[in-house]
Design an enzyme around this catalytic site. Sequence first.
Site, PDB file in Angstrom:
ATOM      1  N   ARG A  25       0.837  -1.200   0.000  1.00  0.00           N
ATOM      2  CA  ARG A  25       0.000   0.000   0.000  1.00  0.00           C
ATOM      3  C   ARG A  25       0.882   1.264   0.000  1.00  0.00           C
ATOM      4  O   ARG A  25       1.059   1.917  -1.008  1.00  0.00           O
ATOM      5  CB  ARG A  25      -0.920  -0.022   1.235  1.00  0.00           C
ATOM      6  CG  ARG A  25      -2.116   0.907   1.153  1.00  0.00           C
ATOM      7  CD  ARG A  25      -1.943   2.205   1.864  1.00  0.00           C
ATOM      8  NE  ARG A  25      -1.408   2.110   3.215  1.00  0.00           N
ATOM      9  CZ  ARG A  25      -0.894   3.158   3.843  1.00  0.00           C
ATOM     10  NH1 ARG A  25      -0.851   4.323   3.262  1.00  0.00           N
ATOM     11  NH2 ARG A  25      -0.404   3.032   5.057  1.00  0.00           N
ATOM     12  N   ASP A  26       1.484   1.550   1.120  1.00  0.00           N
ATOM     13  CA  ASP A  26       2.280   2.770   1.257  1.00  0.00           C
ATOM     14  C   ASP A  26       3.456   2.748   0.278  1.00  0.00           C
ATOM     15  O   ASP A  26       3.855   3.779  -0.261  1.00  0.00           O
ATOM     16  CB  ASP A  26       2.803   2.870   2.705  1.00  0.00           C
ATOM     17  CG  ASP A  26       3.040   4.306   3.128  1.00  0.00           C
ATOM     18  OD1 ASP A  26       3.148   5.162   2.245  1.00  0.00           O
ATOM     19  OD2 ASP A  26       3.137   4.562   4.344  1.00  0.00           O
TER      20      ASP A  26
ATOM     21  N   HIS B 270       4.656   4.192  12.900  1.00  0.00           N
ATOM     22  CA  HIS B 270       4.832   4.113  11.445  1.00  0.00           C
ATOM     23  C   HIS B 270       5.882   5.149  11.038  1.00  0.00           C
ATOM     24  O   HIS B 270       5.609   6.343  11.032  1.00  0.00           O
ATOM     25  CB  HIS B 270       3.455   4.418  10.822  1.00  0.00           C
ATOM     26  CG  HIS B 270       3.389   4.447   9.339  1.00  0.00           C
ATOM     27  ND1 HIS B 270       2.759   3.458   8.609  1.00  0.00           N
ATOM     28  CD2 HIS B 270       3.835   5.345   8.423  1.00  0.00           C
ATOM     29  CE1 HIS B 270       2.809   3.757   7.322  1.00  0.00           C
ATOM     30  NE2 HIS B 270       3.465   4.892   7.181  1.00  0.00           N
TER      31      HIS B 270
ATOM     32  N   HIS C  29       8.848   6.653   8.412  1.00  0.00           N
ATOM     33  CA  HIS C  29       9.508   6.719   7.106  1.00  0.00           C
ATOM     34  C   HIS C  29      10.975   7.060   7.346  1.00  0.00           C
ATOM     35  O   HIS C  29      11.313   7.775   8.286  1.00  0.00           O
ATOM     36  CB  HIS C  29       8.829   7.777   6.228  1.00  0.00           C
ATOM     37  CG  HIS C  29       7.530   7.290   5.655  1.00  0.00           C
ATOM     38  ND1 HIS C  29       7.408   6.847   4.370  1.00  0.00           N
ATOM     39  CD2 HIS C  29       6.306   7.117   6.233  1.00  0.00           C
ATOM     40  CE1 HIS C  29       6.159   6.451   4.153  1.00  0.00           C
ATOM     41  NE2 HIS C  29       5.465   6.602   5.268  1.00  0.00           N
TER      42      HIS C  29
ATOM     43  N   CYS D 126       8.476   8.745  -3.547  1.00  0.00           N
ATOM     44  CA  CYS D 126       8.047   9.060  -4.898  1.00  0.00           C
ATOM     45  C   CYS D 126       9.253   9.316  -5.797  1.00  0.00           C
ATOM     46  O   CYS D 126      10.098  10.149  -5.469  1.00  0.00           O
ATOM     47  CB  CYS D 126       7.138  10.287  -4.851  1.00  0.00           C
ATOM     48  SG  CYS D 126       6.566  10.757  -6.458  1.00  0.00           S
TER      49      CYS D 126
ATOM     50  N   ASN E 122       8.914   3.560   3.955  1.00  0.00           N
ATOM     51  CA  ASN E 122       8.926   3.157   5.370  1.00  0.00           C
ATOM     52  C   ASN E 122      10.238   2.450   5.673  1.00  0.00           C
ATOM     53  O   ASN E 122      10.946   2.017   4.775  1.00  0.00           O
ATOM     54  CB  ASN E 122       7.792   2.168   5.640  1.00  0.00           C
ATOM     55  CG  ASN E 122       6.448   2.807   5.451  1.00  0.00           C
ATOM     56  OD1 ASN E 122       5.913   2.822   4.368  1.00  0.00           O
ATOM     57  ND2 ASN E 122       5.916   3.357   6.513  1.00  0.00           N
TER      58      ASN E 122
HETATM   59 MG    MG Z   1       3.209   6.253   5.370  1.00  0.00          MG
END
Ligand code: MG
Length: 304
Positions: free
Chosen positions: A12-13, A209, A211, A242, A251
């Site tokens: 997902r992420d 969570h 990054h 990105c 992450n």
């Molecule tokens: Mg995230």
Amino acid sequence: MPVVRIVEVGLRDGLQNEASELSLKDRYQLVKKLSFSGLKRMELGSFVSPRAIPQMQCVPKLTKKVLLAQSKGVLPKGITYSAFVPNRRGFERAVECGLKEVSFFVSCTESFSQKNINMSIKDSLKNLRWICRSAGKVKVRVYLSAAFSCPYEGKLRPLKVANLADRIMQKGVFELSVSDTIGSAVYTDVLKLMKALQKKMPVKKVALHFHDTRGMALVNVAAGLETGVRVFDSSIGGVGGCPYAPGASGNVATEDLVYMLDKMNIKTGVEIPKLIKTTRWLEKKLKHSLPAKISFLKYKKLDK
Ligand code: MG
């Protein structure tokens, strides 16, 4: 021996930020590889409009395929698969596909909320309330995003974040994934925010969570562990970030996280060699390397 649960968010992420699209077949292969590595919780993707994130258009099909395979015993029984839902429509589609857990997003600042999901915090809380009321037995996890600092409004006060977290939990959310979306937090920021959060909710309701934008993700996990957090999100290979936004990172890599926890004698149930193999496979599919630090070379030389 302490036990930590890892929530794999790479599909997902991670994949939503990949320029190249992974086919349904490849995504299913990825789920399969991850499922046999010992991971117990995994997000399959987002139920967003294909116009918003084209990379996620095969997620409903993938979800059905995965859940069918699990019901037939092709995929291990003990795994909870979930998906991100941005709104009511996404929630309905996810539940139609048979998911028993979904995740939702609430931003800590108004500007980030508007820029990211084109909605005010107030409206996203309204949507969350609707989702929680309709959820029945479906579990709802919330990403509290930009919880440490916001790209538009700067650093956040822990008390402000804790108050919002409290409002979210009161809606019937089972877990709050406190997210350092832009990867700017350091060790002391985590301690401070956790101190404020623990006045509002039990630590077992909190996941973290991180990054790895500034290379602080594992240090921040260590801070989380100190405060009693036992659930952490990570992405296989550290996939994400990105390609069109220089400096954006994914992450913390799942294999790096498991490596650290293993060495600290904290049990995850996840097998590092299987993760490394999966990352090698994914790098070939995506046609570029991934940022995970632990590779076969490093793992075998030092740890066997
Ligand atoms: Mg995230």
